[in-house]
Design an enzyme around this catalytic site. Structure first.
Site, mmCIF file in Angstrom:
data_model
loop_
_atom_site.group_PDB
_atom_site.id
_atom_site.type_symbol
_atom_site.label_atom_id
_atom_site.label_comp_id
_atom_site.label_asym_id
_atom_site.label_seq_id
_atom_site.Cartn_x
_atom_site.Cartn_y
_atom_site.Cartn_z
ATOM 1 C CG HIS A 100 35.781 35.015 35.079
ATOM 2 N ND1 HIS A 100 36.743 35.586 35.894
ATOM 3 C CD2 HIS A 100 35.586 35.903 34.072
ATOM 4 C CE1 HIS A 100 37.095 36.767 35.409
ATOM 5 N NE2 HIS A 100 36.414 36.982 34.292
ATOM 6 C CG HIS A 102 33.591 36.314 29.866
ATOM 7 N ND1 HIS A 102 32.927 37.440 30.297
ATOM 8 C CD2 HIS A 102 34.865 36.432 30.328
ATOM 9 C CE1 HIS A 102 33.766 38.209 30.978
ATOM 10 N NE2 HIS A 102 34.947 37.622 31.016
#
Ligand code: 5GP
Ligand code: ZN
Length: 142
Positions: A100, A102
């Site tokens: 992922h 951010h």
């Protein structure tokens, strides 16, 4: 896809989340523990553990999606800046092992922004160590 993976659960609609954007390859949703107002996460729909494992096409798609969303947090939320952050490995603060990025909007108004720099910028390193490590990396990368 991993049965144990909370972010695969989010992609599959099993884990409740606040969706922000979606395309064929990526999914973006609000972080439940935001470092600033509007902190969100962009993930590939296909499970990859981390930066070392993710295929180039998914990495490209997630990065482009993060850029598109970064523009939206500036334009829509009035952020004064944006940090993109990826943590790769537990020792680099990774806690969820589905790749992922951010997207962390940054604000001069600190009532909206709780993020701080974890190192002291402007503190010079040892010149010989910098040169030696740079040389080792250069020799395997060139
Ligand atoms: P990491 O530490 O792996 O870079 O970041 C994981 C992020 O995922 C953290 O910021 C954490 O707040 C967020 N997170 C963990 N579990 C969930 C969840 O179930 N839902 C949402 N929306 N965010 C989560
Ligand atoms: Zn996953």
């Amino acid at each position: 896809m991993s049965d144990q993976c909370v972010f695969c659960g989010i992609v599959n609609g099993v884990v409740p989340n606040t969706k922000v954007a979606e395309d064929d390859a990526t999914y973006a949703f609000m972080d439940i523990n935001p470092a600033s107002d509007g902190h969100l996460l962009v993930i590939p729909k296909r499970h990859s553990t981390d930066l070392l494992e993710i295929p180039a096409d998914d990495l490209t798609a997630v990065t482009l999606s993060a850029q598109r969303i970064a523009k939206a947090v500036v334009e829509e939320l009035g952020a004064d800046g944006v940090n993109l952050l990826n943590c790769c490995g537990a020792d680099a603060w990774q806690t969820v092992f589905h790749f992922h990025i951010h997207v962390i909007p940054r604000y001069r108004d600190k009532t909206k922004d709780r993020l701080g720099l974890p190192w002291k910028p402007g503190v010079p390193g040892d010149a010989e160590t910098i040169s030696t490590i740079g040389g080792r990396l250069s020799s395997v990368l060139s």
